[in-house]
Design a protein around this motif. Sequence first.
Motif, PDB file in Angstrom:
ATOM      1  N   VAL A 109       0.708  -1.173   0.079  1.00  0.00           N
ATOM      2  CA  VAL A 109       0.020  -0.018  -0.048  1.00  0.00           C
ATOM      3  C   VAL A 109       0.682   1.147  -0.048  1.00  0.00           C
ATOM      4  N   ILE A 110       1.909   1.411   0.731  1.00  0.00           N
ATOM      5  CA  ILE A 110       2.742   2.249   0.726  1.00  0.00           C
ATOM      6  C   ILE A 110       3.515   2.738  -0.525  1.00  0.00           C
ATOM      7  N   HIS A 111       3.950   1.435  -1.028  1.00  0.00           N
ATOM      8  CA  HIS A 111       4.618   1.576  -2.441  1.00  0.00           C
ATOM      9  C   HIS A 111       3.807   2.081  -3.430  1.00  0.00           C
ATOM     10  N   CYS A 112       2.434   1.683  -3.383  1.00  0.00           N
ATOM     11  CA  CYS A 112       1.263   2.279  -4.573  1.00  0.00           C
ATOM     12  C   CYS A 112       1.166   3.596  -4.254  1.00  0.00           C
ATOM     13  N   ARG A 113       0.840   3.841  -2.961  1.00  0.00           N
ATOM     14  CA  ARG A 113       0.338   5.566  -2.586  1.00  0.00           C
ATOM     15  C   ARG A 113       1.590   6.489  -2.586  1.00  0.00           C
ATOM     16  N   THR A 114       2.462   6.221  -1.895  1.00  0.00           N
ATOM     17  CA  THR A 114       3.671   7.177  -1.766  1.00  0.00           C
ATOM     18  C   THR A 114       5.103   6.468  -1.789  1.00  0.00           C
ATOM     19  N   PRO A 115       5.508   6.149  -3.147  1.00  0.00           N
ATOM     20  CA  PRO A 115       6.706   5.043  -3.243  1.00  0.00           C
ATOM     21  C   PRO A 115       8.065   6.189  -2.712  1.00  0.00           C
ATOM     22  N   GLU A 116       7.863   7.292  -2.636  1.00  0.00           N
ATOM     23  CA  GLU A 116       9.056   8.050  -2.302  1.00  0.00           C
ATOM     24  C   GLU A 116       9.512   8.172  -0.855  1.00  0.00           C
ATOM     25  N   LYS A 117       8.323   7.888  -0.243  1.00  0.00           N
ATOM     26  CA  LYS A 117       8.520   7.923   1.479  1.00  0.00           C
ATOM     27  C   LYS A 117       7.928   6.702   2.049  1.00  0.00           C
ATOM     28  N   ILE A 118       8.205   6.648   3.372  1.00  0.00           N
ATOM     29  CA  ILE A 118       7.656   5.495   4.302  1.00  0.00           C
ATOM     30  C   ILE A 118       7.396   6.219   5.747  1.00  0.00           C
ATOM     31  N   SER A 119       6.666   5.680   6.441  1.00  0.00           N
ATOM     32  CA  SER A 119       6.376   6.146   7.770  1.00  0.00           C
ATOM     33  C   SER A 119       7.137   5.822   8.997  1.00  0.00           C
ATOM     34  N   VAL A 120       7.502   6.599   9.903  1.00  0.00           N
ATOM     35  CA  VAL A 120       8.011   5.884  11.040  1.00  0.00           C
ATOM     36  C   VAL A 120       7.176   4.899  11.715  1.00  0.00           C
ATOM     37  N   TYR A 121       5.983   4.742  11.485  1.00  0.00           N
ATOM     38  CA  TYR A 121       5.400   3.758  12.181  1.00  0.00           C
ATOM     39  C   TYR A 121       5.301   2.215  11.601  1.00  0.00           C
ATOM     40  N   TYR A 122       5.717   2.429   9.939  1.00  0.00           N
ATOM     41  CA  TYR A 122       6.171   1.195   9.201  1.00  0.00           C
ATOM     42  C   TYR A 122       7.548   0.736   9.752  1.00  0.00           C
ATOM     43  N   LEU A 123       8.241   1.889   9.736  1.00  0.00           N
ATOM     44  CA  LEU A 123       9.656   1.299  10.328  1.00  0.00           C
ATOM     45  C   LEU A 123       9.820   0.576  11.524  1.00  0.00           C
ATOM     46  N   ALA A 124       9.039   1.144  12.489  1.00  0.00           N
ATOM     47  CA  ALA A 124       8.664   0.355  13.772  1.00  0.00           C
ATOM     48  C   ALA A 124       8.304  -0.975  13.466  1.00  0.00           C
ATOM     49  N   ALA A 125       7.289  -1.051  12.712  1.00  0.00           N
ATOM     50  CA  ALA A 125       6.682  -2.604  12.522  1.00  0.00           C
ATOM     51  C   ALA A 125       7.810  -3.206  11.895  1.00  0.00           C
ATOM     52  N   SER A 126       8.715  -2.755  10.955  1.00  0.00           N
ATOM     53  CA  SER A 126       9.720  -3.546  10.385  1.00  0.00           C
ATOM     54  C   SER A 126      10.671  -3.746  11.390  1.00  0.00           C
ATOM     55  N   LEU A 127      11.053  -2.903  12.267  1.00  0.00           N
ATOM     56  CA  LEU A 127      12.029  -3.276  13.435  1.00  0.00           C
ATOM     57  C   LEU A 127      11.453  -4.529  14.174  1.00  0.00           C
ATOM     58  N   LEU A 128      10.294  -4.405  14.607  1.00  0.00           N
ATOM     59  CA  LEU A 128       9.828  -5.531  15.486  1.00  0.00           C
ATOM     60  C   LEU A 128       9.806  -6.873  14.444  1.00  0.00           C
ATOM     61  N   LEU A 129       9.363  -6.936  13.456  1.00  0.00           N
ATOM     62  CA  LEU A 129       9.716  -7.977  12.496  1.00  0.00           C
ATOM     63  C   LEU A 129      11.039  -8.484  12.430  1.00  0.00           C
ATOM     64  N   THR A 130      12.119  -7.602  12.328  1.00  0.00           N
ATOM     65  CA  THR A 130      13.437  -8.055  12.479  1.00  0.00           C
ATOM     66  C   THR A 130      13.720  -8.718  13.919  1.00  0.00           C
ATOM     67  N   VAL A 131      13.252  -8.304  14.932  1.00  0.00           N
ATOM     68  CA  VAL A 131      13.651  -8.622  16.046  1.00  0.00           C
ATOM     69  C   VAL A 131      13.056 -10.144  16.127  1.00  0.00           C
ATOM     70  N   LEU A 132      11.586 -10.249  15.859  1.00  0.00           N
ATOM     71  CA  LEU A 132      11.123 -11.648  15.630  1.00  0.00           C
ATOM     72  C   LEU A 132      11.858 -12.574  14.939  1.00  0.00           C
ATOM     73  N   VAL A 133      12.310 -12.249  13.543  1.00  0.00           N
ATOM     74  CA  VAL A 133      13.099 -12.949  12.987  1.00  0.00           C
ATOM     75  C   VAL A 133      14.377 -13.489  13.745  1.00  0.00           C
ATOM     76  N   GLY A 134      15.248 -12.328  14.483  1.00  0.00           N
ATOM     77  CA  GLY A 134      16.123 -12.735  15.289  1.00  0.00           C
ATOM     78  C   GLY A 134      16.050 -13.820  16.269  1.00  0.00           C
ATOM     79  N   ILE A 135      14.634 -13.592  16.893  1.00  0.00           N
ATOM     80  CA  ILE A 135      14.339 -14.739  17.951  1.00  0.00           C
ATOM     81  C   ILE A 135      14.196 -16.099  17.322  1.00  0.00           C
ATOM     82  N   GLN A 136      13.507 -16.124  16.203  1.00  0.00           N
ATOM     83  CA  GLN A 136      13.292 -17.514  15.430  1.00  0.00           C
ATOM     84  C   GLN A 136      14.639 -18.038  15.113  1.00  0.00           C
ATOM     85  N   VAL A 137      15.561 -17.086  14.446  1.00  0.00           N
ATOM     86  CA  VAL A 137      16.787 -17.749  14.323  1.00  0.00           C
ATOM     87  C   VAL A 137      17.632 -18.413  15.586  1.00  0.00           C
ATOM     88  N   TYR A 138      17.278 -17.862  16.767  1.00  0.00           N
ATOM     89  CA  TYR A 138      17.960 -18.370  17.894  1.00  0.00           C
ATOM     90  C   TYR A 138      17.078 -19.744  17.945  1.00  0.00           C
TER      91      TYR A 138
END
Length: 163
Positions: A109-138
């Motif tokens: 949705v971000i890519h379609c609506r505003t391909p030249e910017k992203i929100s800090v909220y998306y970055l926070a969700a992406s950070l949470l995803l990255t942390v969960l991936v790290g836990i899963q790797v463990y």
Amino acid sequence: MLENLLNNHNLPYPDTIHPIIVHFVIAMVLFAFVCDVIGYFTSNYRLFEVSWWNMFFATISIFIAVIFGQFEAGLAQPYNAAQPVLNLHTLLGWSLAGILAAITAWRYVIHCRTPEKISVYYLAASLLLTVLVGIQVYFGDELVWVYGLHTVPVVEAIKEGLL
């Protein structure tokens, strides 16, 4: 009869496929996050395009990884000590597939609506995803390096009834 088709790793093919696919997922999710962070702070919107495609292919790949993980977990014949970690790894794997799909849909949705910017909220969700991936790797590392699933000595011990 099935035992005759399995090799010394207790698999019908030479080695585990789940970790191979899952390493692509890990790399794509982490790289997408890095691209988004750098793109956010440098206003280099081309990195957002790179991030989007990494998330897209990671989403497809995680479902393939989970399916192979389920298949290979069943063939591993996990012993009692490994079972709780395997159950947690399985639950988190399926959860991550859903979470990744949802975040990728948001990214689309971000890519379609505003391909030249992203929100800090998306970055926070992406950070949470990255942390969960790290836990899963463990947990995945623990299954291989601590409990030895699909390693020859553990497979032999299970077949001999020692585990």
